[in-house]
Design a protein around this motif. Structure first.
Motif, PDB file in Angstrom:
ATOM      1  N   THR A 126      31.757  38.615  53.483  1.00 56.83           N
ATOM      2  CA  THR A 126      31.132  38.743  54.613  1.00 56.83           C
ATOM      3  C   THR A 126      29.396  38.799  54.478  1.00 56.83           C
ATOM      4  O   THR A 126      29.295  38.425  53.671  1.00 56.83           O
ATOM      5  CB  THR A 126      31.982  39.514  56.038  1.00 56.83           C
ATOM      6  OG1 THR A 126      31.880  38.944  57.266  1.00 56.83           O
ATOM      7  CG2 THR A 126      31.557  41.026  55.860  1.00 56.83           C
ATOM      8  N   THR A 127      28.738  38.217  55.665  1.00 56.43           N
ATOM      9  CA  THR A 127      27.704  38.635  55.709  1.00 56.43           C
ATOM     10  C   THR A 127      27.459  39.828  56.742  1.00 56.43           C
ATOM     11  O   THR A 127      28.194  39.588  57.334  1.00 56.43           O
ATOM     12  CB  THR A 127      26.697  37.525  55.419  1.00 56.43           C
ATOM     13  OG1 THR A 127      27.079  36.847  57.386  1.00 56.43           O
ATOM     14  CG2 THR A 127      27.285  35.985  55.142  1.00 56.43           C
ATOM     15  N   PRO A 128      25.944  40.187  56.728  1.00 57.37           N
ATOM     16  CA  PRO A 128      25.588  41.265  58.081  1.00 57.37           C
ATOM     17  C   PRO A 128      25.102  40.623  59.005  1.00 57.37           C
ATOM     18  O   PRO A 128      25.320  39.722  59.104  1.00 57.37           O
ATOM     19  CB  PRO A 128      25.095  42.789  56.926  1.00 57.37           C
ATOM     20  CG  PRO A 128      25.238  42.270  55.400  1.00 57.37           C
ATOM     21  CD  PRO A 128      25.181  40.715  55.747  1.00 57.37           C
ATOM     22  N   ALA A 129      25.372  41.944  60.085  1.00 59.26           N
ATOM     23  CA  ALA A 129      24.270  41.134  61.402  1.00 59.26           C
ATOM     24  C   ALA A 129      23.602  40.331  60.778  1.00 59.26           C
ATOM     25  O   ALA A 129      22.532  40.993  59.957  1.00 59.26           O
ATOM     26  CB  ALA A 129      25.359  42.349  62.123  1.00 59.26           C
ATOM     27  N   GLY A 130      23.262  39.257  61.694  1.00 56.11           N
ATOM     28  CA  GLY A 130      21.910  39.059  61.464  1.00 56.11           C
ATOM     29  C   GLY A 130      21.305  37.375  60.126  1.00 56.11           C
ATOM     30  O   GLY A 130      21.017  36.894  60.215  1.00 56.11           O
ATOM     31  N   GLN A 131      22.419  37.652  59.237  1.00 59.96           N
ATOM     32  CA  GLN A 131      22.641  36.562  58.728  1.00 59.96           C
ATOM     33  C   GLN A 131      23.533  35.580  58.456  1.00 59.96           C
ATOM     34  O   GLN A 131      25.156  35.636  58.351  1.00 59.96           O
ATOM     35  CB  GLN A 131      23.242  37.380  56.553  1.00 59.96           C
ATOM     36  CG  GLN A 131      22.617  39.217  56.556  1.00 59.96           C
ATOM     37  CD  GLN A 131      20.967  38.452  55.884  1.00 59.96           C
ATOM     38  OE1 GLN A 131      20.769  36.939  55.144  1.00 59.96           O
ATOM     39  NE2 GLN A 131      20.416  39.258  56.081  1.00 59.96           N
ATOM     40  N   GLN A 132      22.679  34.674  58.567  1.00 59.90           N
ATOM     41  CA  GLN A 132      24.290  32.760  58.607  1.00 59.90           C
ATOM     42  C   GLN A 132      24.886  32.823  57.595  1.00 59.90           C
ATOM     43  O   GLN A 132      25.028  32.010  58.017  1.00 59.90           O
ATOM     44  CB  GLN A 132      23.011  32.046  60.172  1.00 59.90           C
ATOM     45  CG  GLN A 132      22.730  32.872  61.744  1.00 59.90           C
ATOM     46  CD  GLN A 132      23.584  33.268  62.312  1.00 59.90           C
ATOM     47  OE1 GLN A 132      24.751  32.663  62.110  1.00 59.90           O
ATOM     48  NE2 GLN A 132      23.747  33.986  62.953  1.00 59.90           N
ATOM     49  N   TYR A 150      38.142  36.533  54.054  1.00 60.58           N
ATOM     50  CA  TYR A 150      36.728  36.061  53.973  1.00 60.58           C
ATOM     51  C   TYR A 150      36.720  36.464  56.103  1.00 60.58           C
ATOM     52  O   TYR A 150      37.181  35.496  56.582  1.00 60.58           O
ATOM     53  CB  TYR A 150      37.193  35.261  53.389  1.00 60.58           C
ATOM     54  CG  TYR A 150      35.695  34.769  54.142  1.00 60.58           C
ATOM     55  CD1 TYR A 150      33.666  34.771  53.473  1.00 60.58           C
ATOM     56  CD2 TYR A 150      35.633  33.618  54.687  1.00 60.58           C
ATOM     57  CE1 TYR A 150      32.898  34.409  53.905  1.00 60.58           C
ATOM     58  CE2 TYR A 150      33.902  32.630  54.972  1.00 60.58           C
ATOM     59  CZ  TYR A 150      32.948  33.526  54.970  1.00 60.58           C
ATOM     60  OH  TYR A 150      31.951  33.418  55.673  1.00 60.58           O
ATOM     61  N   LEU A 151      35.889  36.827  56.446  1.00 57.76           N
ATOM     62  CA  LEU A 151      35.434  37.473  57.717  1.00 57.76           C
ATOM     63  C   LEU A 151      34.490  36.516  58.549  1.00 57.76           C
ATOM     64  O   LEU A 151      34.080  37.069  59.509  1.00 57.76           O
ATOM     65  CB  LEU A 151      35.055  38.680  57.912  1.00 57.76           C
ATOM     66  CG  LEU A 151      36.644  39.662  57.636  1.00 57.76           C
ATOM     67  CD1 LEU A 151      35.913  40.930  57.541  1.00 57.76           C
ATOM     68  CD2 LEU A 151      37.848  39.643  57.886  1.00 57.76           C
ATOM     69  N   GLY A 152      34.009  35.016  57.468  1.00 59.07           N
ATOM     70  CA  GLY A 152      32.688  34.919  58.181  1.00 59.07           C
ATOM     71  C   GLY A 152      31.469  35.437  57.912  1.00 59.07           C
ATOM     72  O   GLY A 152      31.600  36.729  57.557  1.00 59.07           O
ATOM     73  N   PRO A 153      30.166  34.208  58.229  1.00 57.62           N
ATOM     74  CA  PRO A 153      29.510  35.615  58.779  1.00 57.62           C
ATOM     75  C   PRO A 153      29.178  36.252  59.562  1.00 57.62           C
ATOM     76  O   PRO A 153      29.899  36.503  60.178  1.00 57.62           O
ATOM     77  CB  PRO A 153      28.716  34.060  58.812  1.00 57.62           C
ATOM     78  CG  PRO A 153      28.950  33.253  59.548  1.00 57.62           C
ATOM     79  CD  PRO A 153      30.421  33.615  59.044  1.00 57.62           C
ATOM     80  N   ASN A 154      27.454  36.822  59.513  1.00 56.78           N
ATOM     81  CA  ASN A 154      27.342  37.416  60.717  1.00 56.78           C
ATOM     82  C   ASN A 154      28.234  38.414  62.369  1.00 56.78           C
ATOM     83  O   ASN A 154      28.254  38.986  62.688  1.00 56.78           O
ATOM     84  CB  ASN A 154      26.979  37.066  61.972  1.00 56.78           C
ATOM     85  CG  ASN A 154      26.054  36.818  63.265  1.00 56.78           C
ATOM     86  OD1 ASN A 154      24.887  38.070  63.030  1.00 56.78           O
ATOM     87  ND2 ASN A 154      25.854  36.797  64.221  1.00 56.78           N
ATOM     88  N   LEU A 155      28.553  39.862  60.261  1.00 60.04           N
ATOM     89  CA  LEU A 155      29.756  40.484  60.945  1.00 60.04           C
ATOM     90  C   LEU A 155      28.604  41.923  61.364  1.00 60.04           C
ATOM     91  O   LEU A 155      28.488  42.237  60.169  1.00 60.04           O
ATOM     92  CB  LEU A 155      30.482  40.708  60.650  1.00 60.04           C
ATOM     93  CG  LEU A 155      32.209  41.324  60.851  1.00 60.04           C
ATOM     94  CD1 LEU A 155      32.580  40.334  61.924  1.00 60.04           C
ATOM     95  CD2 LEU A 155      33.137  41.150  59.807  1.00 60.04           C
ATOM     96  N   PRO A 156      28.457  42.922  61.970  1.00 64.08           N
ATOM     97  CA  PRO A 156      28.095  44.152  62.137  1.00 64.08           C
ATOM     98  C   PRO A 156      28.354  44.889  61.802  1.00 64.08           C
ATOM     99  O   PRO A 156      30.039  44.675  61.168  1.00 64.08           O
ATOM    100  CB  PRO A 156      28.220  44.333  63.802  1.00 64.08           C
ATOM    101  CG  PRO A 156      28.601  43.245  64.678  1.00 64.08           C
ATOM    102  CD  PRO A 156      29.456  41.954  63.757  1.00 64.08           C
ATOM    103  N   ALA A 157      28.085  45.444  61.027  1.00 66.72           N
ATOM    104  CA  ALA A 157      28.310  47.334  60.196  1.00 66.72           C
ATOM    105  C   ALA A 157      29.641  47.451  60.357  1.00 66.72           C
ATOM    106  O   ALA A 157      30.456  47.794  59.360  1.00 66.72           O
ATOM    107  CB  ALA A 157      27.676  47.686  59.658  1.00 66.72           C
ATOM    108  N   LYS A 158      29.773  48.122  61.677  1.00 66.85           N
ATOM    109  CA  LYS A 158      30.835  49.165  63.214  1.00 66.85           C
ATOM    110  C   LYS A 158      31.872  48.087  62.574  1.00 66.85           C
ATOM    111  O   LYS A 158      33.088  48.214  61.548  1.00 66.85           O
ATOM    112  CB  LYS A 158      30.828  49.339  63.424  1.00 66.85           C
ATOM    113  CG  LYS A 158      32.142  49.760  64.381  1.00 66.85           C
ATOM    114  CD  LYS A 158      32.206  50.657  65.401  1.00 66.85           C
ATOM    115  CE  LYS A 158      32.954  51.432  66.138  1.00 66.85           C
ATOM    116  NZ  LYS A 158      34.485  50.666  66.412  1.00 66.85           N
TER     117      LYS A 158
END
Length: 240
Positions: A187-193, A214-222
């Protein structure tokens, strides 16, 4: 902070003489620069991009009088059309270099079908590893560089990203998964599109016999941490 340029700096950036820049401003109104308190011209990055596009249009045979009134987007489309030749590179060259040339031409021509065909054909004939290393990664790098200097339109960037994203996901999902394979989430962390890096890792991991989610982009850390626990993942791949 927006960068500003003196007329001399603009001349160095574009290759145009200061005389030509002033003449185009005076006769055709191509730019309307700001002025300092001492009445010196101050230009922005959009002014530099516009002059570069005008220069390319004129180099392709257009007169300044005909193109001076065009917007930046119109100039970009015009120079793109001029750059695309009627003869595409050979689609019978099945080497990595040949497929990259076809992909580059497809990008210029905004030809989604040609790009998709090149990636699919390359994966079938050469394998996904060769296509990733020799076609997809170099093409992504070119998109980034051309976008930065204004040589690529938004539509081209979106088209390339959509086709590459679709091809990578389709390829990954077609790979068999062993019941005993270790689990990896990407995935990519929050703010990373920008997700293509994570998708590339997901495909490569699947090729190395990981069970990839694969969880897609822009996912919060929690959410990333919770997903890793819920899926009992052995590894987490983050693209920044």
């Amino acid at each position: 902070m927006r960068r500003s340029y003196s007329i001399r700096a603009v001349a160095e950036e574009t290759g145009l003489s200061t005389h030509t820049i002033r003449a185009w401003e005076r006769r055709y109104g191509v730019l309307n620069p700001d002025r300092t308190v001492t009445n010196r011209r101050v230009y922005g990055e959009e002014d530099v991009r516009r002059l570069r596009l005008l220069q390319r249009a004129i180099a392709s045979g257009h007169s300044i009088g005909m193109v001076a009134g065009l917007s930046v987007d119109e100039l970009s489309h015009l120079t793109l059309a001029d750059a695309v030749t009627t003869d595409a590179p050979s689609t019978h060259d099945d080497t990595v270099a040949g497929l990259l040339r076809v992909a580059e031409h497809a990008l210029k021509a905004l030809d989604a079908s040609m790009l998709e065909t090149a990636l699919t054909k390359g994966t079938m004939l050469l394998g996904i590893d060769a296509v990733i290393e020799g076609v997809i990664v170099p093409l992504i790098a070119q998109v980034g560089k051309k976008w930065e200097i204004g040589d690529l339109g938004i539509a081209q960037e979106h088209m390339a990203s959509a086709i590459i994203r679709s091809h990578l996901e389709r390829t990954r999902l077609s790979m068999p998964v062993s019941p005993s394979a270790p689990r990896l989430i990407a995935t990519t962390p929050a703010g990373q599109q920008h997700e293509l890096g994570a998708m590339l890792v997901a495909v490569i991991a699947a090729r190395l016999d990981w069970d990839v989610t694969y969880l897609g982009p822009n996912l919060p850390a929690k959410e990333i941490a919770d997903s890793a626990k819920r899926l009992r993942a052995s590894a987490v791949a983050l693209s920044l």
